[in-house]
Design a protein around this motif. Sequence first.
Motif, PDB file in Angstrom:
ATOM      1  N   ASP A   1     105.717  73.676   9.527  1.00  0.00           N
ATOM      2  CA  ASP A   1     105.236  74.678   8.589  1.00  0.00           C
ATOM      3  C   ASP A   1     104.742  75.928   9.312  1.00  0.00           C
ATOM      4  OD1 ASP A   1     104.940  75.710   6.045  1.00  0.00           O
ATOM      5  OD2 ASP A   1     103.826  74.005   5.284  1.00  0.00           O
ATOM      6  N   THR A   2     104.117  76.841   8.592  1.00  0.00           N
ATOM      7  CA  THR A   2     103.711  78.125   9.163  1.00  0.00           C
ATOM      8  C   THR A   2     102.314  78.527   8.701  1.00  0.00           C
ATOM      9  OG1 THR A   2     104.744  79.287   7.309  1.00  0.00           O
ATOM     10  CG2 THR A   2     106.070  79.045   9.294  1.00  0.00           C
ATOM     11  N   ALA A   3     101.737  79.454   9.453  1.00  0.00           N
ATOM     12  CA  ALA A   3     100.443  80.082   9.146  1.00  0.00           C
ATOM     13  C   ALA A   3      99.373  79.050   8.806  1.00  0.00           C
ATOM     14  CB  ALA A   3     100.618  81.112   8.043  1.00  0.00           C
ATOM     15  N   ALA A   4      98.682  79.238   7.684  1.00  0.00           N
ATOM     16  CA  ALA A   4      97.570  78.352   7.318  1.00  0.00           C
ATOM     17  C   ALA A   4      98.026  76.934   6.999  1.00  0.00           C
ATOM     18  CB  ALA A   4      96.812  78.931   6.120  1.00  0.00           C
ATOM     19  N   SER A   5      99.316  76.758   6.733  1.00  0.00           N
ATOM     20  CA  SER A   5      99.844  75.434   6.399  1.00  0.00           C
ATOM     21  C   SER A   5     100.348  74.663   7.612  1.00  0.00           C
ATOM     22  CB  SER A   5     100.992  75.570   5.400  1.00  0.00           C
ATOM     23  OG  SER A   5     100.543  76.162   4.210  1.00  0.00           O
TER      24      SER A   5
ATOM     25  N   ILE B   1     110.622  69.176   7.274  1.00  0.00           N
ATOM     26  CA  ILE B   1     110.896  70.265   6.330  1.00  0.00           C
ATOM     27  C   ILE B   1     109.846  70.185   5.220  1.00  0.00           C
ATOM     28  CG2 ILE B   1     112.552  71.233   4.691  1.00  0.00           C
ATOM     29  CD1 ILE B   1     114.782  70.312   6.518  1.00  0.00           C
ATOM     30  N   PRO B   2     108.872  71.125   5.220  1.00  0.00           N
ATOM     31  CA  PRO B   2     107.717  71.018   4.320  1.00  0.00           C
ATOM     32  C   PRO B   2     108.050  70.931   2.835  1.00  0.00           C
ATOM     33  CG  PRO B   2     107.357  72.723   5.948  1.00  0.00           C
ATOM     34  CD  PRO B   2     108.783  72.283   6.089  1.00  0.00           C
ATOM     35  N   ASN B   3     109.082  71.623   2.376  1.00  0.00           N
ATOM     36  CA  ASN B   3     109.378  71.601   0.944  1.00  0.00           C
ATOM     37  C   ASN B   3     110.494  70.620   0.589  1.00  0.00           C
ATOM     38  OD1 ASN B   3     111.419  73.151   2.124  1.00  0.00           O
ATOM     39  ND2 ASN B   3     111.575  74.541   0.383  1.00  0.00           N
ATOM     40  N   SER B   4     110.657  69.580   1.399  1.00  0.00           N
ATOM     41  CA  SER B   4     111.781  68.662   1.178  1.00  0.00           C
ATOM     42  C   SER B   4     111.420  67.363   0.463  1.00  0.00           C
ATOM     43  CB  SER B   4     112.424  68.298   2.513  1.00  0.00           C
ATOM     44  OG  SER B   4     111.521  67.534   3.283  1.00  0.00           O
TER      45      SER B   4
END
Length: 128
Positions: free
Chosen positions: A5-9, A36-39
């Motif tokens: 993931d990226t940034a704050a996540s 994959i965070p949204n998987s």
Amino acid sequence: MLVADTAASTTSILLEDNFPAQLDSGFAYFRIVNLIPNSDRLDFYRNSTLIAPAVAYKASTDLIKIPASLEDSFAIRPAGSPGGPALSATAYYRLATNTNKRIYTMVSRGYLSNTTPRNPTISLIINK
């Protein structure tokens, strides 16, 4: 340690390399990780064969024993998607030499429904 993931996540998972000392000749071994965070869950295919069904985000499989070969294609798809990897597969990875007695960690990364540079891909890490 693997990061997703990226940034704050941004999040990470720690995997322990606790592999068997003796490995069968003629095989390579794969541990598969979904980053994959949204998987939600992903199916992983080798050529047209499902090798790891419904791997959850931030989860990993036990070692999967695959016959050593000169060329393999690996694909990921959302879990339960009909049609196998040849129809609208999310990502492909072609391995030129699946080396005898080698241990890999296969990592899916990126985001579903995204385009370059964050499109879904597969990366391999050689562990042994």
